[in-house]
Design a protein around this motif. Structure first.
Motif, PDB file in Angstrom:
ATOM      1  N   MET A 106       7.202  -4.894 -12.373  1.00 19.38           N
ATOM      2  CA  MET A 106       7.883  -5.276 -11.538  1.00 19.38           C
ATOM      3  C   MET A 106       8.016  -5.472 -10.340  1.00 19.38           C
ATOM      4  O   MET A 106       8.742  -6.147  -9.857  1.00 19.38           O
ATOM      5  CB  MET A 106       9.081  -5.275 -11.711  1.00 19.38           C
ATOM      6  N   SER A 107       7.609  -4.204  -9.886  1.00 23.03           N
ATOM      7  CA  SER A 107       8.205  -3.922  -8.249  1.00 23.03           C
ATOM      8  C   SER A 107       6.444  -2.700  -8.084  1.00 23.03           C
ATOM      9  O   SER A 107       5.756  -2.335  -9.365  1.00 23.03           O
ATOM     10  CB  SER A 107       9.386  -3.671  -8.188  1.00 23.03           C
ATOM     11  N   TYR A 108       6.705  -2.315  -7.106  1.00 18.28           N
ATOM     12  CA  TYR A 108       5.394  -1.234  -6.777  1.00 18.28           C
ATOM     13  C   TYR A 108       6.438   0.644  -6.938  1.00 18.28           C
ATOM     14  O   TYR A 108       5.163   1.290  -6.251  1.00 18.28           O
ATOM     15  CB  TYR A 108       5.448  -1.734  -5.326  1.00 18.28           C
ATOM     16  N   ASP A 109       6.668   0.240  -7.220  1.00 16.69           N
ATOM     17  CA  ASP A 109       7.765   1.441  -8.027  1.00 16.69           C
ATOM     18  C   ASP A 109       7.724   1.876  -9.413  1.00 16.69           C
ATOM     19  O   ASP A 109       7.851   1.306 -10.243  1.00 16.69           O
ATOM     20  CB  ASP A 109       9.340   1.199  -8.158  1.00 16.69           C
ATOM     21  N   ASN A 110       7.258   2.831  -9.014  1.00 12.75           N
ATOM     22  CA  ASN A 110       7.262   3.321 -11.004  1.00 12.75           C
ATOM     23  C   ASN A 110       8.124   3.866 -11.499  1.00 12.75           C
ATOM     24  O   ASN A 110       8.262   4.153 -12.667  1.00 12.75           O
ATOM     25  CB  ASN A 110       5.788   4.675 -10.897  1.00 12.75           C
ATOM     26  N   PHE A 152      12.255  -0.548  -4.129  1.00 12.66           N
ATOM     27  CA  PHE A 152      11.479  -1.436  -3.175  1.00 12.66           C
ATOM     28  C   PHE A 152      11.618  -2.669  -2.971  1.00 12.66           C
ATOM     29  O   PHE A 152      11.158  -3.233  -4.725  1.00 12.66           O
ATOM     30  CB  PHE A 152      10.225  -1.367  -3.523  1.00 12.66           C
ATOM     31  N   ILE A 153      12.090  -3.115  -2.197  1.00 12.80           N
ATOM     32  CA  ILE A 153      12.842  -4.432  -2.428  1.00 12.80           C
ATOM     33  C   ILE A 153      12.346  -5.434  -1.583  1.00 12.80           C
ATOM     34  O   ILE A 153      11.921  -5.529  -0.512  1.00 12.80           O
ATOM     35  CB  ILE A 153      14.202  -4.371  -2.466  1.00 12.80           C
ATOM     36  N   GLU A 154      11.775  -6.361  -2.311  1.00 14.98           N
ATOM     37  CA  GLU A 154      10.499  -7.708  -1.263  1.00 14.98           C
ATOM     38  C   GLU A 154      10.981  -8.487  -0.950  1.00 14.98           C
ATOM     39  O   GLU A 154      12.623  -9.309  -2.314  1.00 14.98           O
ATOM     40  CB  GLU A 154       9.750  -7.761  -2.347  1.00 14.98           C
ATOM     41  N   SER A 210      10.120  -5.113   7.769  1.00 15.08           N
ATOM     42  CA  SER A 210       9.442  -5.893   7.357  1.00 15.08           C
ATOM     43  C   SER A 210       9.782  -6.749   6.080  1.00 15.08           C
ATOM     44  O   SER A 210      10.875  -6.681   5.969  1.00 15.08           O
ATOM     45  CB  SER A 210       8.097  -4.852   6.819  1.00 15.08           C
ATOM     46  N   ASN A 211       8.854  -7.121   5.370  1.00 11.44           N
ATOM     47  CA  ASN A 211       9.242  -7.401   4.566  1.00 11.44           C
ATOM     48  C   ASN A 211       9.642  -6.842   3.564  1.00 11.44           C
ATOM     49  O   ASN A 211       9.609  -7.551   2.121  1.00 11.44           O
ATOM     50  CB  ASN A 211       8.023  -8.999   3.682  1.00 11.44           C
ATOM     51  N   TRP A 212       9.735  -5.870   3.321  1.00 10.35           N
ATOM     52  CA  TRP A 212      10.593  -5.405   2.353  1.00 10.35           C
ATOM     53  C   TRP A 212      11.797  -3.840   2.689  1.00 10.35           C
ATOM     54  O   TRP A 212      11.563  -3.514   4.327  1.00 10.35           O
ATOM     55  CB  TRP A 212       8.660  -3.707   1.957  1.00 10.35           C
TER      56      TRP A 212
END
Ligand code: SF4
Ligand code: SF4
Length: 278
Positions: free
Chosen positions: A52-56, A70-72, A90-92
């Motif tokens: 769902m995200s770059y987060d684990n 991490f919120i895009e 940034s976009n994050w």
């Protein structure tokens, strides 16, 4: 009437220690998350991506007491990443989330065994030897912090490193943060610092910066202030935080009264029908 000893708009009691987490300084390195796990001997959760995200790790939980979200950013109107951004952004968006060590803690109010206590640092701690695993604290926290462990069936959450504070050390997460995005100290001092930082950010063009957890902003539903508060640059919901945190148990009496009123009205209607009263 007892004197109100809480100070300023933080609502903090004298001697309260807490966190200022400044999301504008967070680089998403997860050093805080790892340091927390190391110090508190918490196992890893998911060694891979959630999809769902770059987060684990995904969320706060029984074995994740600090969680870097991490919120895009996605533009509401175009459905794409915004091309025009505020300075330094940034976009994050990164949010190192944690237990808020609430001035009025829903988890503590709901606990029937007295396992959840307020320490001499005004932090909120679950005593594992007293917790009976009933789970009442879980829905009572408006921030979704405590979780029952599948291993020992007890509730777990951040202790604000009580053992370290007792030894005059700062919490592991704050110690490990390389950018000082997590600052630890007396709550009124941290709030002062947060206010200055928000002013500075406004002057630098980040006009959306504000303090989440200030009593003046979040003091609804009996929560008052938070001893762990945040500098955010987008609405709370974007970070998965409630805009108006409220203690669920405060809704019990109104719900009971409306059910009682409905039962009374139905009873009266039935009585009138039986008696043939028009
Ligand atoms: S954030 Fe939730 S778990 Fe932490 S003190 Fe507040 S009510 Fe309790
Ligand atoms: S204060 Fe300690 S227990 Fe709480 S998140 Fe930081 S490192 Fe973890």
């Amino acid at each position: 009437m007892a004197a109100d000893l809480r100070v300023g708009t933080t609502g903090a009691r004298p001697g309260a220690m807490g966190f200022l987490t400044d999301t504008t300084l967070c680089i998403g390195c997860k050093a805080c998350e790892v340091a927390c796990k190391q110090w508190n001997q918490l196992p890893m959760d998911n060694f891979g991506f959630t999809g769902m995200s770059y987060d684990n790790t995904g969320d706060l939980g029984a074995t994740t007491w600090r969680h870097v979200a991490f919120i895009e950013r996605i533009d509401d109107h175009t459905g794409r990443r915004p091309v025009k951004l505020q300075p330094f952004q940034s976009n994050w968006l990164m949010l190192s989330d944690v237990c808020k060590h609430c001035v009025y803690a829903g988890c503590m109010e709901a606990c029937p065994t007295g396992a959840i206590i307020r320490t001499e640092f005004d932090t909120v701690v679950i005593q594992q030897d007293i917790c009976n695993g009933c789970g009442y604290c879980v829905p009572a926290c408006p921030f979704g912090v405590p979780e029952l462990s599948l291993t020992d069936r007890k509730a777990h959450k951040c202790t604000l490193c009580y053992d370290r504070l007792k030894d005059g050390l700062e919490p592991a997460c704050a110690k490990a943060c390389p950018t000082d995005a997590i600052q630890f100290g007396p709550v009124p001092q941290l709030m002062e610092r947060a206010r200055k930082r928000v002013e500075e950010l406004h002057q630098q063009g980040v006009t959306s910066a504000y303090i989440y957890g200030d009593r003046a902003v979040g003091g609804t539903g009996g929560i008052e202030g938070l001893n762990a508060f945040f500098i955010l640059t987008a609405p709370p919901e974007v970070y998965n935080l409630p805009a108006q945190p409220e203690l669920p148990q405060r809704r019990v009496l109104p719900a009971f009264l409306s059910t009682a009123a409905a039962a009374l009205a139905l009873g009266l209607a039935a009585w009138r029908a039986l008696r043939g009263v028009k």
